[in-house]
Each structure stands twice: as structure tokens, then as C-alpha cells.
Design an enzyme around this catalytic site. Structure first.
Site, short mmCIF file in Angstrom:
data_model
loop_
_atom_site.label_atom_id
_atom_site.label_comp_id
_atom_site.label_asym_id
_atom_site.label_seq_id
_atom_site.Cartn_x
_atom_site.Cartn_y
_atom_site.Cartn_z
N ASP A 189 -7.18 17.48 -10.00
CA ASP A 189 -5.91 16.77 -9.98
C ASP A 189 -5.04 17.45 -8.91
OD1 ASP A 189 -3.49 15.40 -10.89
OD2 ASP A 189 -2.97 17.34 -11.80
N ASP A 223 -1.04 17.22 -8.21
CA ASP A 223 0.26 17.77 -8.62
C ASP A 223 0.18 18.47 -9.97
OD1 ASP A 223 1.50 16.62 -6.29
OD2 ASP A 223 1.42 14.69 -7.31
MG LIG Z 1 -1.06 16.74 -12.56
#
Ligand SMILES: [Mg+2]
Ligand SMILES: [Zn+2]
Length: 174
Positions: A15, A17
Site C-alpha cells: 500500500d 499512503d
Molecule cells: Mg494506507
């Protein structure tokens, strides 16, 4: 290219952010980018061990009209260039620019790629002939873990501290 004698690839999906970089809401400017601790080292560690490394990220800011799709690519290019200085690289990025309730018509839809749906992971696995049994997804949210489950790969929750330590622990290398 794939054939029966070729070993299937193994992959790690990150992932973006909150996992690779500090989550500032709707990050889209390089000036606001900060790597999580040991994130670049984690990518290099996986590169060196023969994993393909991908970024998979929801970027609904595009559908919401907060920033253009090009910003997602610009941030990614900057990340790649910065990784290169550490002898590391990503093998690709898969992102979802959509949202069911966006404000930009072309991106406003109930798509198949927005996590926790498995579309992003499945697209990478098909293109790169990835063996899901040898692959993992690291993410900071419950929805990332749901995405891993939906894609039938192992999910590992990361929330703070050294991302490299988290990766090593998940692989049983610590
Ligand atoms: Mg995230
Ligand atoms: Zn999507």
C-alpha cells in the site's frame, strides 16, 4: 513468455499512503512526501531476494477532483528515482483513481479495482505470472487486509516503526 519450466514469480505488494510513506491526506505533491522508516531499505531487501515489488494504491482524490491523474504518476516517478539512489526499485504501480461518489464523471464509478476489491492485485498477478502462495501484501488499514483476503494472498498489517523490520519478521528472517 511463461512456460511450464519457468518458476512463477513471487511478489510483495505495498500500500502507498501510511505504509511506504507518511499518510498526509490526498498526497499528490512530491514536496509533501516522506518515506516511512526503513521503507527504501525494505524495498531493496525484497529486490535482493528476488521478489517483484509493486505499489498498489487507492487514489480517489482523482475522482474527487482534488488532483489530476498525472499527479499519481509524478509522485511514483519521484519515488522510483529516489529508490534508485539506494539501489532499489519498484517493478510497477497499480492504482485506482475511481470512487463511486466522485465529482469527475470519467472516474466516478463502482469499479473493480478500488481496494478492498482485488482488481489491482489480480491485474499484476496475471501480467507477471505471480504465484499468490508466495506473495504478500503490506498495508496499514483493515481494508488492505480485506484486499489481501479477497485476492487470496497473505496480508500483513504495518502501522509504525521500521518497515524493513516488519518485512523481515513477516518472512521469518529476523
Ligand atoms: Mg494506507
Ligand atoms: Zn478503480
Amino acid at each position: 513468455m511463461a512456460n511450464k519450466t519457468e518458476t512463477a514469480a513471487k511478489a510483495v505488494f505495498f500500500d502507498r499512503d501510511g505504509t511506504l510513506n507518511v499518510d498526509v491526506h490526498y498526497l499528490h505533491r512530491v514536496e509533501d512526501f516522506a518515506w516511512m522508516p526503513d521503507a527504501k531499505e525494505a524495498v531493496r531487501y525484497l529486490n535482493d531476494r528476488g521478489y517483484l515489488v509493486f505499489v498498489i494504491t487507492n487514489q480517489s482524490g482523482v475522482a474527487r477532483g482534488y488532483f489530476p491523474e498525472q499527479d499519481v504518476l509524478t509522485v511514483y516517478e519521484w519515488m522510483q528515482n529516489d529508490l534508485k539512489k539506494s539501489g532499489a526499485h519498484f517493478d510497477g504501480m497499480y492504482y485506482c483513481p475511481h470512487h463511486p461518489h466522485g465529482s469527475v464523471p470519467e472516474y466516478t464509478k463502482d469499479c473493480d479495482c478500488r481496494k478492498p476489491k482485488p482488481g489491482l492485485i489480480n491485474a499484476a498477478c496475471e501480467k507477471y505470472h505471480i504465484d499468490k502462495r508466495q506473495s504478500l501484501l503490506f498495508g496499514d488499514k483493515v481494508s488492505d487486509m480485506e484486499c489481501a483476503e479477497n485476492a487470496h494472498i497473505r496480508g500483513v498489517r504495518y502501522q509504525s516503526g521500521s518497515l524493513l523490520a516488519c518485512v523481515k519478521h513477516a518472512l521469518g528472517d529476523d
